[in-house]
Design a protein around this motif. Sequence first.
Motif, PDB file in Angstrom:
ATOM      1  N   TRP A  97      17.625  53.895 -51.463  1.00  0.00           N
ATOM      2  CA  TRP A  97      18.878  54.341 -50.870  1.00  0.00           C
ATOM      3  C   TRP A  97      19.843  53.151 -50.878  1.00  0.00           C
ATOM      4  CZ3 TRP A  97      20.177  51.544 -46.460  1.00  0.00           C
ATOM      5  CH2 TRP A  97      19.113  50.874 -45.832  1.00  0.00           C
ATOM      6  N   THR A 146      21.451  61.752 -40.726  1.00  0.00           N
ATOM      7  CA  THR A 146      20.720  61.028 -39.687  1.00  0.00           C
ATOM      8  C   THR A 146      21.709  60.219 -38.846  1.00  0.00           C
ATOM      9  OG1 THR A 146      20.361  58.930 -40.853  1.00  0.00           O
ATOM     10  CG2 THR A 146      18.841  60.749 -41.364  1.00  0.00           C
ATOM     11  N   ILE A 186      25.127  55.935 -46.435  1.00  0.00           N
ATOM     12  CA  ILE A 186      23.758  55.911 -46.955  1.00  0.00           C
ATOM     13  C   ILE A 186      23.692  56.923 -48.091  1.00  0.00           C
ATOM     14  CG2 ILE A 186      21.303  56.315 -46.549  1.00  0.00           C
ATOM     15  CD1 ILE A 186      21.664  55.475 -43.683  1.00  0.00           C
ATOM     16  N   TYR A 223      15.870  58.047 -47.512  1.00  0.00           N
ATOM     17  CA  TYR A 223      15.903  57.226 -46.293  1.00  0.00           C
ATOM     18  C   TYR A 223      15.125  57.903 -45.169  1.00  0.00           C
ATOM     19  CZ  TYR A 223      17.870  54.598 -42.340  1.00  0.00           C
ATOM     20  OH  TYR A 223      18.022  53.829 -41.211  1.00  0.00           O
ATOM     21  N   ASP A 282      23.209  57.372 -40.768  1.00  0.00           N
ATOM     22  CA  ASP A 282      24.393  57.631 -41.602  1.00  0.00           C
ATOM     23  C   ASP A 282      25.670  57.430 -40.794  1.00  0.00           C
ATOM     24  OD1 ASP A 282      23.507  59.159 -44.343  1.00  0.00           O
ATOM     25  OD2 ASP A 282      22.155  59.690 -42.717  1.00  0.00           O
ATOM     26  N   THR A 323      20.115  59.856 -48.529  1.00  0.00           N
ATOM     27  CA  THR A 323      19.662  60.093 -47.153  1.00  0.00           C
ATOM     28  C   THR A 323      18.283  60.741 -47.100  1.00  0.00           C
ATOM     29  OG1 THR A 323      21.924  60.256 -46.318  1.00  0.00           O
ATOM     30  CG2 THR A 323      20.214  61.250 -44.976  1.00  0.00           C
TER      31      THR A 323
END
Length: 277
Positions: free
Chosen positions: A109, A48, A96, A102, A51, A99
Amino acid sequence: MPSEQMESVEDRLNQIQAILPSLGEQLLELQTGDLGVLTKSNTFDLLTKADTASEAQLVAFIQENFADDVILAEEGSVASDAQEAGERFLWILDPIDGTTNYANGLPVWAISIGLMQDSEMVGGIVCAPGMGLCYRAVAGAGATCNDRSISVNKKASMSEGIIATGFPYDRAKRAEPICRALENMLRQAGGIRRLGAASLDFCFLADGRYAGYYEIGLKPWDFAAGSLIAREAGAKVTDLSGKSLDIFNSAGVVATNSMIHGELMQAAQPMIRAAEL
């Protein structure tokens, strides 16, 4: 650890920990919006924009404040000479960890920050903003959660406690031996959990929530910080064969409160085959 080295480790951890509340708030806010979710090399391995944003902030901070240090991070900030850092500090970052959790709105996370020197883990922080938890350890100085000292539990058998595990992204081709190990856990463990964030699995072992944890397919950033936190809390951490864990080369990990290590290693034996596939 010599006092001068410990001071250097503590200073680095103190400085980077100071920026984590703000970074955590940013990531929690981003979690409620458009994450721009992409897949990496595997359909199940997500990336993402959070991240990359998290990693960019961590890397920029380290480069600005500790310019001579080496950085190894999941989303592209990879040092080709990481394993040869020697006396230089090596930061091992997972911006992260978890993920998939998340990206799906779950709070499980963490930001994982490991610090290595001379091929030894010397410091680690695992911060879980969604759960209000911050774990920390310095080699030889114990482990804490939110500044409170923590230690592993004293469960004497798997049947008395919870065993955690995780599944690799390419789990389909390894499904048979993974399921054989899982069957052993179903028969022997008091409970089984799969969080989807290896750093937190180590930390939940460290603070006594779990009695043991096993997994294959981990990368250095998945368990650099967490494995140190677990050891400093009294855990025994080895590879699948019981040898010392090498975060750069081990195919899998078994971590326990030490009292059930042999029992869990035996139950997890099918994972050796899974790691070979």
